[in-house]
Write a protein that holds these residues in place. Structure first.
Motif, PDB file in Angstrom:
ATOM      1  N   ALA A 284      -1.168  10.968  -3.572  1.00 18.21           N
ATOM      2  CA  ALA A 284      -0.854   9.663  -4.127  1.00 18.21           C
ATOM      3  C   ALA A 284      -0.930   8.564  -3.066  1.00 18.21           C
ATOM      4  CB  ALA A 284       0.527   9.685  -4.765  1.00 18.21           C
ATOM      5  N   GLN A 285      -0.382   8.870  -1.870  1.00 18.03           N
ATOM      6  CA  GLN A 285      -0.416   7.857  -0.815  1.00 18.03           C
ATOM      7  C   GLN A 285      -1.837   7.610  -0.319  1.00 18.03           C
ATOM      8  OE1 GLN A 285       2.202   5.716   0.779  1.00 18.03           O
ATOM      9  NE2 GLN A 285       0.110   4.957   0.835  1.00 18.03           N
TER      10      GLN A 285
ATOM     11  N   GLU B 112       1.297  16.502  -3.504  1.00 15.21           N
ATOM     12  CA  GLU B 112       1.270  15.407  -4.482  1.00 15.21           C
ATOM     13  C   GLU B 112       1.546  14.062  -3.812  1.00 15.21           C
ATOM     14  OE1 GLU B 112       3.139  19.120  -6.359  1.00 15.21           O
ATOM     15  OE2 GLU B 112       3.364  17.965  -4.503  1.00 15.21           O
TER      16      GLU B 112
ATOM     17  N   LYS C 174      -3.821   5.153  -2.331  1.00 19.74           N
ATOM     18  CA  LYS C 174      -3.503   3.735  -2.167  1.00 19.74           C
ATOM     19  C   LYS C 174      -4.008   3.174  -0.843  1.00 19.74           C
ATOM     20  CE  LYS C 174       0.044   1.855  -3.932  1.00 19.74           C
ATOM     21  NZ  LYS C 174       1.389   1.341  -4.282  1.00 19.74           N
TER      22      LYS C 174
ATOM     23  N   ARG D  83       0.792  -1.223   0.000  1.00 16.74           N
ATOM     24  CA  ARG D  83       0.000   0.000   0.000  1.00 16.74           C
ATOM     25  C   ARG D  83       0.831   1.284   0.000  1.00 16.74           C
ATOM     26  NH1 ARG D  83      -2.812  -4.031   2.206  1.00 16.74           N
ATOM     27  NH2 ARG D  83      -5.106  -4.028   2.142  1.00 16.74           N
TER      28      ARG D  83
ATOM     29  N   ILE E  62       3.487   4.099  -1.344  1.00 21.26           N
ATOM     30  CA  ILE E  62       3.790   4.607  -2.684  1.00 21.26           C
ATOM     31  C   ILE E  62       5.092   4.006  -3.216  1.00 21.26           C
ATOM     32  CG2 ILE E  62       2.528   6.779  -2.560  1.00 21.26           C
ATOM     33  CD1 ILE E  62       5.137   8.130  -1.678  1.00 21.26           C
ATOM     34  N   THR E  63       5.150   3.860  -4.533  1.00 17.83           N
ATOM     35  CA  THR E  63       6.359   3.363  -5.190  1.00 17.83           C
ATOM     36  C   THR E  63       6.758   4.350  -6.282  1.00 17.83           C
ATOM     37  OG1 THR E  63       5.085   2.056  -6.778  1.00 17.83           O
ATOM     38  CG2 THR E  63       5.748   0.956  -4.736  1.00 17.83           C
ATOM     39  N   ASP E  64       7.941   4.158  -6.832  1.00 21.42           N
ATOM     40  CA  ASP E  64       8.424   5.070  -7.863  1.00 21.42           C
ATOM     41  C   ASP E  64       7.500   5.019  -9.081  1.00 21.42           C
ATOM     42  OD1 ASP E  64      10.259   6.992  -8.697  1.00 21.42           O
ATOM     43  OD2 ASP E  64      11.380   5.523  -9.874  1.00 21.42           O
ATOM     44  N   GLY E  65       7.214   6.185  -9.640  1.00 16.10           N
ATOM     45  CA  GLY E  65       6.329   6.281 -10.789  1.00 16.10           C
ATOM     46  C   GLY E  65       4.894   6.596 -10.430  1.00 16.10           C
ATOM     47  N   GLU E  66       4.575   6.585  -9.132  1.00  8.90           N
ATOM     48  CA  GLU E  66       3.196   6.827  -8.698  1.00  8.90           C
ATOM     49  C   GLU E  66       2.960   8.267  -8.237  1.00  8.90           C
ATOM     50  OE1 GLU E  66       1.829   2.360  -7.281  1.00  8.90           O
ATOM     51  OE2 GLU E  66       2.555   3.774  -5.774  1.00  8.90           O
ATOM     52  N   VAL E  67       4.032   9.036  -8.080  1.00  9.18           N
ATOM     53  CA  VAL E  67       3.889  10.429  -7.651  1.00  9.18           C
ATOM     54  C   VAL E  67       4.506  11.328  -8.728  1.00  9.18           C
ATOM     55  CG1 VAL E  67       4.267  12.109  -5.822  1.00  9.18           C
ATOM     56  CG2 VAL E  67       4.160   9.662  -5.260  1.00  9.18           C
TER      57      VAL E  67
END
Length: 263
Positions: free
Chosen positions: A257-258, A253, A261, A58, A60-65
């Motif tokens: 994004a978090q 941002e 998820k 759950r 955030i990962t790279d590319g999601e923000v």
């Protein structure tokens, strides 16, 4: 070394975590995903806490923000956080990139704002040697948000209790306190509450002001958002803004994004 020099060193080499230790200098031990001790009173939980593995799915990962690089929090952060007044420890923990109260499990990430493409030529060596030229170029490169995100899960109503402890600490420590982490002390001279994050079930924000060299002060921002029995704790620093006196805030941002998820 002056504190402002220490800030530049830590920011440009990207060592340490966003913590009391990073604002004042580098040091400490590592930070890892973990399963901890459930909150007090969790013997018969009404709600089961998410495991560390579930939290990793759950976070955030790279590319999601958009506009941010997301990665692991670098090793170099002490997990033993103290304050000169025990009631202020929830704030000291959040300012060190952790949840206000330890939960049953946790994970974290660091989101670093990518440099804005402004175009134009690079500064010339002569310009760099000019009065304030190098300092100005360093400040410009460092004027970007760096945000730690800690996800911590709790049994029963532990998340609500932890958030209340944070809110109480923000109010009770408004006059400031000294936080300590791995032998590094940081004096916060003033705390002020902020507006809600606009996400989750409830949230508490804080602005902590600390003294800098030359009689200047600098703010550090944090917000804790509750999503059911999970807390998302965000702490943001922007070294260029801190040194130049410009305003900034917890990266919206990253929070957006978090939060998406955790729905």
């Amino acid at each position: 070394m002056k504190r402002s020099s220490g800030v530049r060193l830590c920011a440009t080499t990207a060592v340490g975590a966003l913590s009391l230790a990073l604002v004042t200098g580098c040091g400490g031990d590592g930070s890892k995903d973990s399963a901890g001790t459930p909150a007090e009173g969790a013997g018969r939980p009404a709600t089961k806490a998410l495991s560390a593995a579930e939290l990793r799915k759950r976070v955030i990962t790279d590319g999601e923000v958009p506009g941010y690089k997301v990665g692991a929090v670098p090793a170099g952060r002490a997990q033993l956080i103290k304050a000169d007044d025990a009631k202020c420890e929830p704030v000291a923990r959040v300012m060190s990139g952790f949840a206000p109260v330890p939960g049953a499990a946790r994970t974290d990430r660091m989101a670093t704002q990518e440099p804005r493409k402004t175009g134009g030529a690079r500064p010339t060596p002569q310009g760099d040697r000019g009065e304030g030229g190098f300092e100005a170029s360093v400040n410009k490169a460092m004027t970007r948000d760096i945000t730690t995100v800690d996800l911590s899960s709790y049994e029963g109503d532990g998340a609500a209790k932890a958030l209340k402890a944070f809110a109480d600490a923000v109010k009770g420590c408004a006059g400031g306190f000294v936080g300590k982490q791995a032998g590094t002390a940081m004096k916060f001279t003033r705390l002020t509450g902020g507006g809600a994050a606009g996400a989750g079930d409830e949230s508490v924000a804080v602005t902590a002001v600390t003294d800098m060299d030359g009689g200047k002060t600098a703010p550090v921002y944090a917000v804790v958002v509750r999503h059911g029995n999970t807390l998302a704790s965000y702490q943001t620093v922007n070294f260029g803004a801190m040194m130049s006196g410009k305003s900034y805030a917890v990266s919206p941002e990253v929070v957006e994004a978090q939060s998406a998820k955790l729905k």
